[in-house]
Design an enzyme around this catalytic site. Structure first.
Site, PDB file in Angstrom:
ATOM      1  N   CYS A 220     -10.952   3.173  -0.186  1.00 52.16           N
ATOM      2  CA  CYS A 220      -9.534   3.406   0.090  1.00 52.16           C
ATOM      3  C   CYS A 220      -9.229   2.584   1.332  1.00 52.16           C
ATOM      4  O   CYS A 220      -9.995   2.630   2.311  1.00 52.16           O
ATOM      5  CB  CYS A 220      -9.298   4.895   0.352  1.00 52.16           C
ATOM      6  SG  CYS A 220      -7.663   5.274   1.005  1.00 52.16           S
TER       7      CYS A 220
ATOM      8  N   ASP B 116       0.869  -1.179   0.000  1.00 53.19           N
ATOM      9  CA  ASP B 116       0.000   0.000   0.000  1.00 53.19           C
ATOM     10  C   ASP B 116       0.903   1.226   0.000  1.00 53.19           C
ATOM     11  O   ASP B 116       2.115   1.126   0.232  1.00 53.19           O
ATOM     12  CB  ASP B 116      -0.888  -0.002   1.258  1.00 53.19           C
ATOM     13  CG  ASP B 116      -1.757   1.243   1.346  1.00 53.19           C
ATOM     14  OD1 ASP B 116      -2.390   1.595   0.333  1.00 53.19           O
ATOM     15  OD2 ASP B 116      -1.797   1.888   2.407  1.00 53.19           O
ATOM     16  N   SER B 117       0.303   2.383  -0.206  1.00 53.56           N
ATOM     17  CA  SER B 117       1.078   3.613  -0.157  1.00 53.56           C
ATOM     18  C   SER B 117       1.517   3.950   1.273  1.00 53.56           C
ATOM     19  O   SER B 117       2.363   4.815   1.457  1.00 53.56           O
ATOM     20  CB  SER B 117       0.243   4.766  -0.710  1.00 53.56           C
ATOM     21  OG  SER B 117      -0.974   4.845   0.013  1.00 53.56           O
TER      22      SER B 117
ATOM     23  N   GLU C  39      -2.951   8.574   8.515  1.00 52.59           N
ATOM     24  CA  GLU C  39      -1.489   8.472   8.620  1.00 52.59           C
ATOM     25  C   GLU C  39      -0.976   9.191   9.873  1.00 52.59           C
ATOM     26  O   GLU C  39       0.076   8.859  10.408  1.00 52.59           O
ATOM     27  CB  GLU C  39      -0.813   9.064   7.375  1.00 52.59           C
ATOM     28  CG  GLU C  39      -1.003   8.245   6.099  1.00 52.59           C
ATOM     29  CD  GLU C  39      -0.124   6.994   6.012  1.00 52.59           C
ATOM     30  OE1 GLU C  39       1.037   7.040   6.432  1.00 52.59           O
ATOM     31  OE2 GLU C  39      -0.634   5.963   5.515  1.00 52.59           O
TER      32      GLU C  39
ATOM     33  N   HIS D 129      -7.253   2.965   3.629  1.00 47.77           N
ATOM     34  CA  HIS D 129      -7.034   3.741   4.854  1.00 47.77           C
ATOM     35  C   HIS D 129      -8.336   3.962   5.638  1.00 47.77           C
ATOM     36  O   HIS D 129      -8.310   4.173   6.841  1.00 47.77           O
ATOM     37  CB  HIS D 129      -6.462   5.127   4.522  1.00 47.77           C
ATOM     38  CG  HIS D 129      -4.989   5.151   4.253  1.00 47.77           C
ATOM     39  ND1 HIS D 129      -4.424   4.561   3.145  1.00 47.77           N
ATOM     40  CD2 HIS D 129      -3.958   5.713   4.935  1.00 47.77           C
ATOM     41  CE1 HIS D 129      -3.107   4.766   3.160  1.00 47.77           C
ATOM     42  NE2 HIS D 129      -2.808   5.460   4.234  1.00 47.77           N
TER      43      HIS D 129
ATOM     44  N   CYS E  13      -4.560  -1.365  -1.840  1.00 49.97           N
ATOM     45  CA  CYS E  13      -4.665   0.076  -2.041  1.00 49.97           C
ATOM     46  C   CYS E  13      -5.703   0.329  -3.134  1.00 49.97           C
ATOM     47  O   CYS E  13      -5.567  -0.177  -4.259  1.00 49.97           O
ATOM     48  CB  CYS E  13      -3.293   0.615  -2.462  1.00 49.97           C
ATOM     49  SG  CYS E  13      -3.277   2.365  -2.880  1.00 49.97           S
TER      50      CYS E  13
HETATM   51  N1  DGL Z   1      -4.598   3.382   0.808  1.00 47.90           N
HETATM   52  C1  DGL Z   1      -4.798   4.081  -0.377  1.00 47.90           C
HETATM   53  C2  DGL Z   1      -5.971   3.705  -1.181  1.00 47.90           C
HETATM   54  O1  DGL Z   1      -6.560   2.698  -0.868  1.00 47.90           O
HETATM   55  C3  DGL Z   1      -4.195   5.262  -0.784  1.00 47.90           C
HETATM   56  C4  DGL Z   1      -4.081   6.463   0.010  1.00 47.90           C
HETATM   57  C5  DGL Z   1      -3.186   7.334  -0.814  1.00 47.90           C
HETATM   58  O2  DGL Z   1      -2.048   6.965  -0.936  1.00 47.90           O
HETATM   59  O3  DGL Z   1      -3.661   8.343  -1.365  1.00 47.90           O
HETATM   60  O4  DGL Z   1      -6.343   4.362  -2.118  1.00 47.90           O
END
Ligand code: DGL
Length: 269
Positions: free
Chosen positions: A185, A10-11, A151, A187, A73
């Site tokens: 997302c 993931d990012s 984050e 997150h 992600c």
């Molecule tokens: N976890 C991410 C997603 O599912 C990305 C958040 C990001 O890096 O912008 O899109």
């Protein structure tokens, strides 16, 4: 039996929503996780950059001899999912399983999608759901600030800043009376209680990370690829210490091993 690890990336921290579910459904698997904490967020970047980062992340995981890669992600799954065709191992992304689960869950045919700007602009979840049922109404909203809030660890149910951001982002979904919301997302499950409180009772939240983990479990089972060992290794491209502390909160368990640093730019251009 295949003891090679599953590679998950993931990012940043968001992919831990997939790990949390993998810990439940596939506890015996060995897992290598990469969070690109030095370059997060991906969701505000161009498709070209997201694809370049994705290929580097995938090469890093392949260097660990993984048997399966999970793009944990929504942004990567939406914009760079096609890189799966370049891989020597199977690939699971979050869009398809979450879209299927949402179509199954809705009763009034009105579904909301929350994601990054890149995800929403790609219409990935929307198109996938309309392929299954063209009569659905899909309301999308990009919520980039959520990524920074997660984050930063601002995820308590009573966090005033996160609640204020969520009230604003969820407005269009409430207005269109959706009964199902895809947390598109990875997150966002970290703040699912806040989202649930604002959306109110009777609204089903679909956790894209959880759906991807379930899809991975089914794939390994069906193809005789289950492993054993239960080892977890965590790699990041920056801020290893803050990753470990917030990761512990998101996973609900302490990360016992050291979080290791990777020079991700060295994995190809
Ligand atoms: N976890 C991410 C997603 O599912 C990305 C958040 C990001 O890096 O912008 O899109």
């Amino acid at each position: 039996m295949d003891k090679r690890p599953i590679g998950v990336f993931d990012s940043g921290l968001g992919g831990l929503s997939v790990i949390k579910e993998l810990n439940r459904v596939l506890p015996e698997e060995n897992i290598v996780y990469f969070g690109d904490t030095g370059r997060v967020p991906y969701g505000t970047k161009s498709a070209e950059t997201i694809v370049k980062y994705t290929r580097q992340d995938e090469r890093f995981l392949l260097s660990h001899d993984v048997k399966l890669i999970i793009a944990a992600c929504g942004t990567v799954s939406s914009v760079a999912g096609f890189t799966a065709d370049e891989l020597p191992v199977p690939f699971i992304e979050v869009v398809t399983p979450a879209a299927k689960a949402a179509v199954k869950a809705t009763k009034n045919g009105r579904i909301g999608v929350l994601g990054t700007a890149a995800t929403v602009n790609s219409n990935s979840y929307k198109n996938k759901m309309l392929e299954i049922d063209p009569n659905l109404t899909v309301v999308q909203n990009a919520c980039p600030v959520f990524v920074q809030l997660v984050e930063s660890g601002w995820i308590d149910r009573d966090d005033e800043v996160t609640i204020a951001a969520a009230k604003r982002y969820l407005q269009p979904l409430i207005k269109h009376k959706v009964d199902t919301v895809i947390l598109g997302c990875t997150h966002f499950p970290a703040i699912k209680d806040i989202i649930a409180d604002i959306m109110g009772e009777g609204v089903t939240l679909i956790n894209s990370g959880e759906q991807a983990a379930l899809a991975a479990a089914e794939y390994l089972n069906t193809n005789g690829l289950l492993g054993e060992g239960g080892r977890r290794r965590y790699f990041v491209s920056d801020r290893a210490e803050s990753f470990a502390s917030i990761a512990g909160i998101l996973l609900g368990t302490e990360i016992e091993d050291d979080v290791e640093m990777v020079a991700i730019e060295s994995f190809g251009g």
